[in-house]
Design a protein around this motif. Sequence first.
Motif, PDB file in Angstrom:
ATOM      1  N   ASP A 388       0.831  -1.214   0.000  1.00 57.14           N
ATOM      2  CA  ASP A 388       0.000   0.000   0.000  1.00 57.14           C
ATOM      3  C   ASP A 388       0.865   1.264   0.000  1.00 57.14           C
ATOM      4  OD1 ASP A 388      -2.204  -1.552  -0.025  1.00 57.14           O
ATOM      5  OD2 ASP A 388      -2.672  -1.352   2.117  1.00 57.14           O
ATOM      6  N   ILE A 389       1.942   1.232   0.797  1.00 58.58           N
ATOM      7  CA  ILE A 389       2.841   2.406   0.849  1.00 58.58           C
ATOM      8  C   ILE A 389       3.417   2.660  -0.542  1.00 58.58           C
ATOM      9  CG2 ILE A 389       5.051   3.285   1.780  1.00 58.58           C
ATOM     10  CD1 ILE A 389       4.430   1.717   4.368  1.00 58.58           C
ATOM     11  N   LEU A 390       3.908   1.576  -1.154  1.00 61.22           N
ATOM     12  CA  LEU A 390       4.537   1.710  -2.469  1.00 61.22           C
ATOM     13  C   LEU A 390       3.541   2.255  -3.500  1.00 61.22           C
ATOM     14  CD1 LEU A 390       7.086  -0.703  -3.953  1.00 61.22           C
ATOM     15  CD2 LEU A 390       5.242   0.035  -5.406  1.00 61.22           C
ATOM     16  N   CYS A 391       2.334   1.688  -3.499  1.00 61.92           N
ATOM     17  CA  CYS A 391       1.329   2.138  -4.494  1.00 61.92           C
ATOM     18  C   CYS A 391       1.003   3.611  -4.303  1.00 61.92           C
ATOM     19  CB  CYS A 391       0.054   1.307  -4.400  1.00 61.92           C
ATOM     20  SG  CYS A 391       0.315  -0.369  -4.948  1.00 61.92           S
ATOM     21  N   ASN A 392       0.860   4.031  -3.052  1.00 60.32           N
ATOM     22  CA  ASN A 392       0.520   5.442  -2.807  1.00 60.32           C
ATOM     23  C   ASN A 392       1.600   6.375  -3.325  1.00 60.32           C
ATOM     24  OD1 ASN A 392      -1.972   5.093  -1.699  1.00 60.32           O
ATOM     25  ND2 ASN A 392      -1.202   4.790   0.373  1.00 60.32           N
ATOM     26  N   ILE A 393       2.847   6.022  -3.047  1.00 59.22           N
ATOM     27  CA  ILE A 393       3.947   6.884  -3.504  1.00 59.22           C
ATOM     28  C   ILE A 393       3.972   6.913  -5.033  1.00 59.22           C
ATOM     29  CG2 ILE A 393       6.483   7.124  -3.594  1.00 59.22           C
ATOM     30  CD1 ILE A 393       6.549   6.107  -0.722  1.00 59.22           C
ATOM     31  N   GLN A 394       3.844   5.737  -5.644  1.00 58.31           N
ATOM     32  CA  GLN A 394       3.895   5.687  -7.109  1.00 58.31           C
ATOM     33  C   GLN A 394       2.719   6.422  -7.734  1.00 58.31           C
ATOM     34  OE1 GLN A 394       6.298   4.917  -9.202  1.00 58.31           O
ATOM     35  NE2 GLN A 394       4.923   5.546 -10.874  1.00 58.31           N
ATOM     36  N   ASN A 395       1.543   6.316  -7.118  1.00 60.03           N
ATOM     37  CA  ASN A 395       0.381   7.012  -7.681  1.00 60.03           C
ATOM     38  C   ASN A 395       0.611   8.516  -7.749  1.00 60.03           C
ATOM     39  OD1 ASN A 395      -0.926   4.655  -8.066  1.00 60.03           O
ATOM     40  ND2 ASN A 395      -2.336   4.853  -6.335  1.00 60.03           N
ATOM     41  N   ASP A 396       1.222   9.052  -6.705  1.00 62.38           N
ATOM     42  CA  ASP A 396       1.527  10.487  -6.712  1.00 62.38           C
ATOM     43  C   ASP A 396       2.495  10.827  -7.842  1.00 62.38           C
ATOM     44  OD1 ASP A 396      -0.093  11.008  -4.625  1.00 62.38           O
ATOM     45  OD2 ASP A 396       1.490  11.068  -3.091  1.00 62.38           O
ATOM     46  N   ILE A 397       3.508   9.962  -8.011  1.00 64.37           N
ATOM     47  CA  ILE A 397       4.506  10.216  -9.062  1.00 64.37           C
ATOM     48  C   ILE A 397       3.838  10.141 -10.439  1.00 64.37           C
ATOM     49  CG2 ILE A 397       6.634   9.336 -10.147  1.00 64.37           C
ATOM     50  CD1 ILE A 397       7.443   8.309  -7.312  1.00 64.37           C
ATOM     51  N   SER A 398       3.025   9.101 -10.643  1.00 62.74           N
ATOM     52  CA  SER A 398       2.358   8.941 -11.950  1.00 62.74           C
ATOM     53  C   SER A 398       1.489  10.158 -12.241  1.00 62.74           C
ATOM     54  CB  SER A 398       1.470   7.695 -11.969  1.00 62.74           C
ATOM     55  OG  SER A 398       2.247   6.549 -11.804  1.00 62.74           O
ATOM     56  N   LYS A 399       0.802  10.638 -11.209  1.00 60.83           N
ATOM     57  CA  LYS A 399      -0.093  11.787 -11.394  1.00 60.83           C
ATOM     58  C   LYS A 399       0.718  13.023 -11.807  1.00 60.83           C
ATOM     59  CE  LYS A 399      -4.039  14.022  -9.288  1.00 60.83           C
ATOM     60  NZ  LYS A 399      -3.901  15.226  -8.490  1.00 60.83           N
ATOM     61  N   GLN A 400       1.811  13.228 -11.076  1.00 57.09           N
ATOM     62  CA  GLN A 400       2.662  14.390 -11.391  1.00 57.09           C
ATOM     63  C   GLN A 400       3.166  14.334 -12.824  1.00 57.09           C
ATOM     64  OE1 GLN A 400       6.144  14.904  -8.965  1.00 57.09           O
ATOM     65  NE2 GLN A 400       4.898  15.250  -7.143  1.00 57.09           N
ATOM     66  N   ILE A 401       3.654  13.149 -13.224  1.00 58.78           N
ATOM     67  CA  ILE A 401       4.178  13.015 -14.594  1.00 58.78           C
ATOM     68  C   ILE A 401       3.052  13.252 -15.590  1.00 58.78           C
ATOM     69  CG2 ILE A 401       5.236  11.456 -16.283  1.00 58.78           C
ATOM     70  CD1 ILE A 401       6.673  10.080 -13.964  1.00 58.78           C
ATOM     71  N   ASN A 402       1.902  12.636 -15.340  1.00 63.96           N
ATOM     72  CA  ASN A 402       0.778  12.803 -16.267  1.00 63.96           C
ATOM     73  C   ASN A 402       0.368  14.277 -16.386  1.00 63.96           C
ATOM     74  OD1 ASN A 402       0.807  10.128 -16.827  1.00 63.96           O
ATOM     75  ND2 ASN A 402      -1.034   9.605 -15.665  1.00 63.96           N
ATOM     76  N   GLU A 403       0.386  14.976 -15.263  1.00 67.02           N
ATOM     77  CA  GLU A 403      -0.001  16.399 -15.307  1.00 67.02           C
ATOM     78  C   GLU A 403       0.967  17.225 -16.158  1.00 67.02           C
ATOM     79  OE1 GLU A 403      -0.468  17.290 -11.165  1.00 67.02           O
ATOM     80  OE2 GLU A 403      -2.608  16.724 -11.181  1.00 67.02           O
ATOM     81  N   SER A 404       2.215  16.754 -16.231  1.00 70.82           N
ATOM     82  CA  SER A 404       3.192  17.502 -17.023  1.00 70.82           C
ATOM     83  C   SER A 404       2.882  17.408 -18.525  1.00 70.82           C
ATOM     84  CB  SER A 404       4.615  17.015 -16.738  1.00 70.82           C
ATOM     85  OG  SER A 404       4.810  15.767 -17.355  1.00 70.82           O
ATOM     86  N   TYR A 405       1.958  16.524 -18.901  1.00 74.11           N
ATOM     87  CA  TYR A 405       1.557  16.397 -20.312  1.00 74.11           C
ATOM     88  C   TYR A 405       0.510  17.433 -20.709  1.00 74.11           C
ATOM     89  CZ  TYR A 405       3.920  11.926 -21.212  1.00 74.11           C
ATOM     90  OH  TYR A 405       4.854  10.948 -21.407  1.00 74.11           O
ATOM     91  N   ILE A 406      -0.086  18.084 -19.714  1.00 78.49           N
ATOM     92  CA  ILE A 406      -1.161  19.038 -20.026  1.00 78.49           C
ATOM     93  C   ILE A 406      -0.609  20.142 -20.922  1.00 78.49           C
ATOM     94  CG2 ILE A 406      -2.784  20.744 -19.039  1.00 78.49           C
ATOM     95  CD1 ILE A 406      -2.981  18.890 -16.575  1.00 78.49           C
ATOM     96  N   GLY A 407      -1.332  20.409 -22.011  1.00 80.86           N
ATOM     97  CA  GLY A 407      -0.880  21.436 -22.959  1.00 80.86           C
ATOM     98  C   GLY A 407      -0.085  20.860 -24.115  1.00 80.86           C
ATOM     99  N   THR A 408       0.363  19.598 -24.005  1.00 80.56           N
ATOM    100  CA  THR A 408       1.137  19.012 -25.106  1.00 80.56           C
ATOM    101  C   THR A 408       0.204  18.305 -26.094  1.00 80.56           C
ATOM    102  OG1 THR A 408       1.426  16.860 -24.023  1.00 80.56           O
ATOM    103  CG2 THR A 408       3.099  18.547 -23.549  1.00 80.56           C
TER     104      THR A 408
END
Length: 465
Positions: A388-408
């Motif tokens: 659960d700890i690992l998934c939570n940390i990774q989910n935040d990272i995935s979200k951040q990376i995905n948000e960096s696609y906005i506008g592309t």
Amino acid sequence: MASFVSPIEIKKQSEYVEKIKLLVGDKGLKAFVYTLGCQQNEADSEKIMGTLQKMGYQITENEKEADILMVNTCAIRDHAEKRALSIIGRFKHYKAENPDIIIGVCGCMSAQEHQREKLKHSYHYVDFTFGTGALHRLPEFVYNALNKKKRYFDIDLATPEIAEGIEALRQSPYRAWVSIMYGCNNFCTYCIVPYVRGRERSRKMEDILSEIKDLVSKGYKDITLLGQNVNSYGKDLEEKTNIAKLLSEISKIDGDFWIHLMTSHPKDASAEMIEAIKSSPRTSGHFHLPLQSGSDEILTKMNRHYNLERYLSIIEKLRENNENITLTTDLIVGFPGESEDDFNKTLEVIKKVKYDSVFSFIYSKRKGTPAASMENQVPSEEQHRRYDILCNIQNDISKQINESYIGTCQKVLVDGKSKNNEGVYTSRTQGNKIVHFECENDYTGTFKTVKITRADTFALYGEII
Ligand code: SAH
Ligand code: SF4
Ligand code: F3S
């Protein structure tokens, strides 16, 4: 050394197909195939369906109307085996209602002796089982079942041979699997695959290339080269070759299509292969490199033959002058002996590398593998806590990376209408990111460009342009 199913055997199986056709005739009999497990099983199931169709069966997605029911099983974790047994259990009722129904079980679970024995003795309505190396003999098994011969439980796994020419009934007209090799030599201490899929065997390069050329000419846009460790492709062939050479030959094929590799083992990721991946726009968009653990001690216990430093150097090379590549990995949580400290090292790696997404698995004991009898098995509760700890940390990272696609703007391959959302289509980028967009026209199976306007942990959202 790879060996091939003899032409005599192939002819024998074609004769069975002809005999079954006469029996099945135009009765409109139907076949249902349930697939569990990885892409290799998906690819095998497409061959199973192709063979069943050749015999005269219509493929159905409704198990209740099927005259032949097959389960293609997976053995990677306990959960996969339990699911297979529960599906097979469900089939009992169909056979009770109609004794003419044929039930076959194949794939990785049924290649293990203890599971085969269980199926034989506790699942009396199962007509036959066979392992992944005997797939080309399906016509023989079905023919015997139709003729009420003895139940058959295939044990021939010692030297699986490569069977060319089994036509697949591909489930997509634009995404395709192409196996380039079978089996595995690595014996990671947790893993059942080498026991159920035998040793590494590579297909001949000419066979792979002609399959890909054929797919491209039919309009396929996304092709995944399959193998448990595609980096060691060719080592066992008489005419020595390697994955970099294969990729270079593929790059000479005309057409607009993407190539994925599934999966690579870091120990065999040569500089030549990394260069080959990066040098072609067809392959440079995404790479999946399983890490398993961020702790060198655990990696040694897993028999992975690389350490973290070597792994990170591969990631660095992949990203050098190729920043947009998406990276994904596999991680195992709660391997025997994994301390809090070891686990924290894995967390540090995911924070450092920032994978686009991570496939994390709770370690599952596999009968007959070395890790199953290792000391200090991690209690299930602790495994789940870490997971659960690992998934939570990774989910935040995935979200951040995905948000960096906005506008592309992203090139996507359209997969069709979204299941839950009227008017919304779903698609994927070359880097395997899911992109949803609203659209009035159906562009399924074609490349389009989407401007990204929104993002969350698991997907991007945008407008087609
Ligand atoms: N050949 C591929 C992996 C195939 S299995 C490779 O080496 O990359 C897919 C993933 O399942 C593995 O990468 C591993 O993370 C996971 N896995 C394998 N055996 C497992 C087990 N016993 N318990 C939990 N996860 C396992
Ligand atoms: Fe399993 Fe390791 Fe082979 Fe992958 S490389 S299939 S994890 S034994
Ligand atoms: Fe499962 Fe066999 Fe694939 S064990 S993950 S179906 S190789």
